[in-house]
Design a protein around this motif. Structure first.
Motif, PDB file in Angstrom:
ATOM      1  N   ARG A   1      36.744  38.319  39.655  1.00  0.00           N
ATOM      2  CA  ARG A   1      36.981  39.464  38.636  1.00  0.00           C
ATOM      3  C   ARG A   1      35.617  39.790  38.159  1.00  0.00           C
ATOM      4  O   ARG A   1      35.577  41.063  37.778  1.00  0.00           O
ATOM      5  N   THR A   2      35.111  39.108  38.212  1.00  0.00           N
ATOM      6  CA  THR A   2      32.915  39.416  38.532  1.00  0.00           C
ATOM      7  C   THR A   2      33.158  40.312  39.314  1.00  0.00           C
ATOM      8  O   THR A   2      32.634  41.457  38.912  1.00  0.00           O
TER       9      THR A   2
ATOM     10  N   ALA B   1      37.062  33.576  38.479  1.00  0.00           N
ATOM     11  CA  ALA B   1      36.478  34.362  37.407  1.00  0.00           C
ATOM     12  C   ALA B   1      35.427  34.955  38.251  1.00  0.00           C
ATOM     13  O   ALA B   1      34.909  36.078  38.285  1.00  0.00           O
TER      14      ALA B   1
ATOM     15  N   ASN C   1      35.770  40.843  29.903  1.00  0.00           N
ATOM     16  CA  ASN C   1      36.506  41.350  31.628  1.00  0.00           C
ATOM     17  C   ASN C   1      36.165  39.758  32.562  1.00  0.00           C
ATOM     18  O   ASN C   1      37.555  40.035  33.499  1.00  0.00           O
ATOM     19  N   CYS C   2      35.676  38.958  32.107  1.00  0.00           N
ATOM     20  CA  CYS C   2      35.566  38.184  33.769  1.00  0.00           C
ATOM     21  C   CYS C   2      35.557  37.277  33.725  1.00  0.00           C
ATOM     22  O   CYS C   2      35.893  36.401  34.310  1.00  0.00           O
TER      23      CYS C   2
ATOM     24  N   GLU D   1      35.307  42.040  40.900  1.00  0.00           N
ATOM     25  CA  GLU D   1      36.606  43.631  40.750  1.00  0.00           C
ATOM     26  C   GLU D   1      35.693  44.699  39.742  1.00  0.00           C
ATOM     27  O   GLU D   1      35.824  45.605  40.155  1.00  0.00           O
ATOM     28  N   TYR D   2      34.631  43.898  38.986  1.00  0.00           N
ATOM     29  CA  TYR D   2      34.203  44.270  37.707  1.00  0.00           C
ATOM     30  C   TYR D   2      32.748  45.634  37.685  1.00  0.00           C
ATOM     31  O   TYR D   2      33.201  46.297  37.343  1.00  0.00           O
TER      32      TYR D   2
ATOM     33  N   LEU E   1      30.683  43.211  31.034  1.00  0.00           N
ATOM     34  CA  LEU E   1      30.956  41.338  32.168  1.00  0.00           C
ATOM     35  C   LEU E   1      31.688  40.775  31.342  1.00  0.00           C
ATOM     36  O   LEU E   1      32.895  39.887  32.223  1.00  0.00           O
TER      37      LEU E   1
END
Length: 185
Positions: free
Chosen positions: A87-88, A84, A69-70, A90-91, A66
């Motif tokens: 992205r979090t 950020a 990737n974020c 979506e992850y 996590l």
């Protein structure tokens, strides 16, 4: 690490997560995990001390992924906090099955606490880099925002993600904007 070792380790972790979605953690045995992974019991013990170690390592791997990737990496163009956050979400959306299992199982308190600790550390570092209103206590602000953030993520995941990640980010960001405006009045 040897590919065969990685493959066995990943098979054990995947089997463990499948069993977590079906069974209570406390009733799960190493034999059941080995059988589900199609490996010998000894192979499980080669990689993990016991099922608690397996749980801890699964959580650690996911949280590290996590983060990787974020969060912005050094050397990349600085990402805004909203990016950020996007992205979090979506992850988490892409890895919903793991997070759903972890937040609804008996081990959820441990996992939730790890996520909240991560949020607190990140927020604390961020608040150190800005001028926080002197009327606000940093510790209380960090606790409030991290509890809110993890609470929203937990609600979203455990309620089968009733809104897309983009809506969650916009709503969360708008709430943070309103709080920030009031914090600096």
């Amino acid at each position: 690490m040897d590919r065969r070792i990685q493959k066995s380790r990943q098979a054990i972790m995947n089997a463990f997560m499948r069993l977590m979605s079906e069974k209570d953690f406390e009733s799960m045995t190493v034999n059941q995990i080995a059988e589900e992974a199609n490996v010998n019991r000894g192979t499980v013990y080669l990689h993990f001390t016991d099922k608690y170690d397996l749980l801890d390592q699964c959580m650690e791997v996911q949280i590290n992924q996590l983060l990787r990737n974020c969060m912005p990496e050094e050397g990349l163009v600085h990402l805004t906090s909203k990016t950020a956050l996007q992205r979090t979400f979506e992850y988490l959306e892409q890895h919903a099955s793991f997070y759903s299992i972890m937040l609804t199982s008996k081990g959820s308190a441990v996992f939730r606490n790890q996520m909240e600790t991560l949020f607190r550390q990140s927020l604390s570092e961020h608040l150190d880099s800005i001028n926080l209103d002197r009327k606000l206590n940093k510790d209380i602000t960090v606790q409030f925002l991290s509890s809110a953030g993890v609470g929203v993520l937990e609600w979203w995941i455990t309620h089968s993600m009733p809104y897309p990640a983009s809506v969650m980010v916009e709503q969360f960001w708008n709430l943070l904007d309103r709080i920030q405006l009031q914090m600096f009045e």
